[in-house]
Design a protein around this motif. Sequence first.
Motif, PDB file in Angstrom:
ATOM      1  N   PRO A 113       0.828  -1.212   0.000  1.00  0.00           N
ATOM      2  CA  PRO A 113       0.000   0.000   0.000  1.00  0.00           C
ATOM      3  C   PRO A 113       0.860   1.258   0.000  1.00  0.00           C
ATOM      4  CG  PRO A 113      -0.742  -1.585   1.655  1.00  0.00           C
ATOM      5  CD  PRO A 113       0.580  -2.078   1.152  1.00  0.00           C
ATOM      6  N   ASP A 114       0.253   2.382  -0.338  1.00  0.00           N
ATOM      7  CA  ASP A 114       1.017   3.621  -0.459  1.00  0.00           C
ATOM      8  C   ASP A 114       1.759   3.981   0.817  1.00  0.00           C
ATOM      9  OD1 ASP A 114      -1.501   3.983   0.654  1.00  0.00           O
ATOM     10  OD2 ASP A 114      -1.741   6.017  -0.069  1.00  0.00           O
ATOM     11  N   GLN A 115       1.113   3.820   1.973  1.00  0.00           N
ATOM     12  CA  GLN A 115       1.780   4.158   3.224  1.00  0.00           C
ATOM     13  C   GLN A 115       2.888   3.167   3.577  1.00  0.00           C
ATOM     14  OE1 GLN A 115       1.464   7.042   5.228  1.00  0.00           O
ATOM     15  NE2 GLN A 115       0.645   7.523   3.213  1.00  0.00           N
ATOM     16  N   ALA A 141      -5.194  -1.085  -1.793  1.00  0.00           N
ATOM     17  CA  ALA A 141      -4.336  -1.312  -2.950  1.00  0.00           C
ATOM     18  C   ALA A 141      -3.732  -0.022  -3.493  1.00  0.00           C
ATOM     19  CB  ALA A 141      -5.132  -2.004  -4.061  1.00  0.00           C
ATOM     20  N   GLY A 142      -4.299   1.108  -3.158  1.00  0.00           N
ATOM     21  CA  GLY A 142      -3.797   2.366  -3.706  1.00  0.00           C
ATOM     22  C   GLY A 142      -3.733   3.450  -2.662  1.00  0.00           C
ATOM     23  N   SER A 143      -4.420   4.557  -2.940  1.00  0.00           N
ATOM     24  CA  SER A 143      -4.286   5.743  -2.095  1.00  0.00           C
ATOM     25  C   SER A 143      -5.328   5.784  -0.991  1.00  0.00           C
ATOM     26  CB  SER A 143      -4.373   6.996  -2.970  1.00  0.00           C
ATOM     27  OG  SER A 143      -3.404   6.960  -3.988  1.00  0.00           O
ATOM     28  N   ALA A 144      -5.333   4.785  -0.118  1.00  0.00           N
ATOM     29  CA  ALA A 144      -6.298   4.759   0.985  1.00  0.00           C
ATOM     30  C   ALA A 144      -6.118   5.959   1.902  1.00  0.00           C
ATOM     31  CB  ALA A 144      -6.151   3.454   1.771  1.00  0.00           C
ATOM     32  N   GLU A 145      -4.863   6.349   2.127  1.00  0.00           N
ATOM     33  CA  GLU A 145      -4.584   7.497   2.996  1.00  0.00           C
ATOM     34  C   GLU A 145      -5.174   8.772   2.406  1.00  0.00           C
ATOM     35  OE1 GLU A 145      -2.666   9.038   6.526  1.00  0.00           O
ATOM     36  OE2 GLU A 145      -3.026   6.999   5.809  1.00  0.00           O
ATOM     37  N   LEU A 146      -5.028   8.953   1.102  1.00  0.00           N
ATOM     38  CA  LEU A 146      -5.578  10.130   0.432  1.00  0.00           C
ATOM     39  C   LEU A 146      -7.101  10.136   0.520  1.00  0.00           C
ATOM     40  CD1 LEU A 146      -5.439  12.634  -1.366  1.00  0.00           C
ATOM     41  CD2 LEU A 146      -5.273  11.113  -3.348  1.00  0.00           C
ATOM     42  N   VAL A 147      -7.727   8.972   0.327  1.00  0.00           N
ATOM     43  CA  VAL A 147      -9.185   8.868   0.388  1.00  0.00           C
ATOM     44  C   VAL A 147      -9.695   9.322   1.747  1.00  0.00           C
ATOM     45  CG1 VAL A 147     -11.121   7.241   0.419  1.00  0.00           C
ATOM     46  CG2 VAL A 147      -9.378   7.085  -1.372  1.00  0.00           C
ATOM     47  N   MET A 148      -9.081   8.831   2.806  1.00  0.00           N
ATOM     48  CA  MET A 148      -9.545   9.198   4.139  1.00  0.00           C
ATOM     49  C   MET A 148      -9.273  10.667   4.448  1.00  0.00           C
ATOM     50  SD  MET A 148     -11.152   6.656   4.985  1.00  0.00           S
ATOM     51  CE  MET A 148     -11.682   7.418   6.526  1.00  0.00           C
ATOM     52  N   ARG A 149      -8.176  11.217   3.937  1.00  0.00           N
ATOM     53  CA  ARG A 149      -7.899  12.642   4.133  1.00  0.00           C
ATOM     54  C   ARG A 149      -8.971  13.498   3.478  1.00  0.00           C
ATOM     55  NH1 ARG A 149      -2.306  11.778   2.852  1.00  0.00           N
ATOM     56  NH2 ARG A 149      -2.642  12.901   0.893  1.00  0.00           N
ATOM     57  N   LEU A 150      -9.455  13.076   2.313  1.00  0.00           N
ATOM     58  CA  LEU A 150     -10.486  13.838   1.607  1.00  0.00           C
ATOM     59  C   LEU A 150     -11.774  13.904   2.429  1.00  0.00           C
ATOM     60  CD1 LEU A 150     -10.019  12.546  -2.062  1.00  0.00           C
ATOM     61  CD2 LEU A 150      -9.365  14.774  -1.140  1.00  0.00           C
ATOM     62  N   ASP A 182     -22.662  -4.318  -3.373  1.00  0.00           N
ATOM     63  CA  ASP A 182     -22.527  -4.293  -1.921  1.00  0.00           C
ATOM     64  C   ASP A 182     -22.018  -2.969  -1.370  1.00  0.00           C
ATOM     65  OD1 ASP A 182     -23.442  -6.865  -1.769  1.00  0.00           O
ATOM     66  OD2 ASP A 182     -21.455  -7.783  -1.652  1.00  0.00           O
ATOM     67  N   GLY A 183     -21.661  -2.036  -2.237  1.00  0.00           N
ATOM     68  CA  GLY A 183     -21.168  -0.755  -1.739  1.00  0.00           C
ATOM     69  C   GLY A 183     -20.611   0.100  -2.850  1.00  0.00           C
ATOM     70  N   VAL A 184     -20.063   1.249  -2.452  1.00  0.00           N
ATOM     71  CA  VAL A 184     -19.434   2.192  -3.385  1.00  0.00           C
ATOM     72  C   VAL A 184     -18.007   2.433  -2.910  1.00  0.00           C
ATOM     73  CG1 VAL A 184     -21.648   3.274  -3.892  1.00  0.00           C
ATOM     74  CG2 VAL A 184     -20.200   4.213  -2.076  1.00  0.00           C
ATOM     75  N   THR A 185     -17.197   3.019  -3.778  1.00  0.00           N
ATOM     76  CA  THR A 185     -15.818   3.273  -3.378  1.00  0.00           C
ATOM     77  C   THR A 185     -15.288   4.508  -4.095  1.00  0.00           C
ATOM     78  OG1 THR A 185     -13.654   2.225  -3.031  1.00  0.00           O
ATOM     79  CG2 THR A 185     -14.707   1.864  -5.165  1.00  0.00           C
ATOM     80  N   LEU A 186     -14.074   4.886  -3.726  1.00  0.00           N
ATOM     81  CA  LEU A 186     -13.395   6.043  -4.312  1.00  0.00           C
ATOM     82  C   LEU A 186     -11.993   5.603  -4.693  1.00  0.00           C
ATOM     83  CD1 LEU A 186     -13.656   9.092  -4.897  1.00  0.00           C
ATOM     84  CD2 LEU A 186     -12.775   9.517  -2.605  1.00  0.00           C
ATOM     85  N   LEU A 187     -11.645   5.761  -5.977  1.00  0.00           N
ATOM     86  CA  LEU A 187     -10.367   5.276  -6.493  1.00  0.00           C
ATOM     87  C   LEU A 187      -9.742   6.322  -7.411  1.00  0.00           C
ATOM     88  CD1 LEU A 187     -11.486   1.671  -7.564  1.00  0.00           C
ATOM     89  CD2 LEU A 187     -10.138   2.241  -5.536  1.00  0.00           C
TER      90      LEU A 187
END
Length: 296
Positions: A129-131, A195-204, A232-237
């Motif tokens: 992951p990015d972090q 898998a990607g920018s989870a940290e960025l997603v949560m910061r947003l 089952d849900g939505v996401t941000l990528l």
Amino acid sequence: MTLTQLEIFSQVAALRGFTLAAARLGISQSAVSHAIKSLEQELGVELVQRHQARVELTDIGQRLLLRARSLLGLAETMRQEAADAKGMKQGTLRIGSFGPTASMRLLPALLADYRQRYPGIEIHVEEGPDQQVVQWLRERRIDIGFVVLPDESFDSWPLLEDRMVAVVPRRHPLAARDALSLRELCDDPFILTGAGSAELVMRLFTAAGLTPQIRYRCSQLLSTLDTVARGDGVTLLAELALPAHDQTAYVSRPLAPQVARRIGLAVLDQRQSSPATLAFVRQALMLRDAGRLLKP
């Protein structure tokens, strides 16, 4: 204290075991045990605590590991500077990569070009992951890594910019919209991918004063998209992380207002970077400027 002992210590710490370290280094387990014991005796402290299945670093072992990796990095830089004087015919480059954007869209062109120019450089790629890549840089486990910019703790070079997109099931009411807001993504179960920018997603979300209903945490992009496709849900990528095909069961929509994501290369300290590392940066910037960086 020898560089060999420090390298063995570093591998034991990275792999959390004597047997795995021995296999990685191509030596016997007894040689690994002897090297660690000799290093501990010379330093007068216990570096690792031995358990049945694995080893754990002591507190002082954790601190000295950073010193050991720093020394190993400087030694490798010296070797590569010597090799550079002879045409950089040998050396090692350790790259940290995260998510499909770096691993599948950026690395192929970079590695192909770099290997053609420097066939004698041995390349190791670590994915996480990015972090995790950021942590590897700080721990000196890698020489260079792909990171989400800006990050003031590293010397970095921007490579590309894409945008964050909402991904929703094709039959979801939001799929009919041209763009979606972060607030609208908070009304459904949310899938957070590592898998990607989870940290960025949560910061947003945090910056907007919002809290998504996180119901799933998926470590892989494909499992994230499959969960969306099932409804089952939505996401941000990041848009570039999405596969170019097989988008029949979900749709992606830009955020309103749009949110950009910048990806670049980073090193802990450019002044201490090896010639092989700096050559990789130069090749990346040349491909970027020539418009040849992204793999379709």
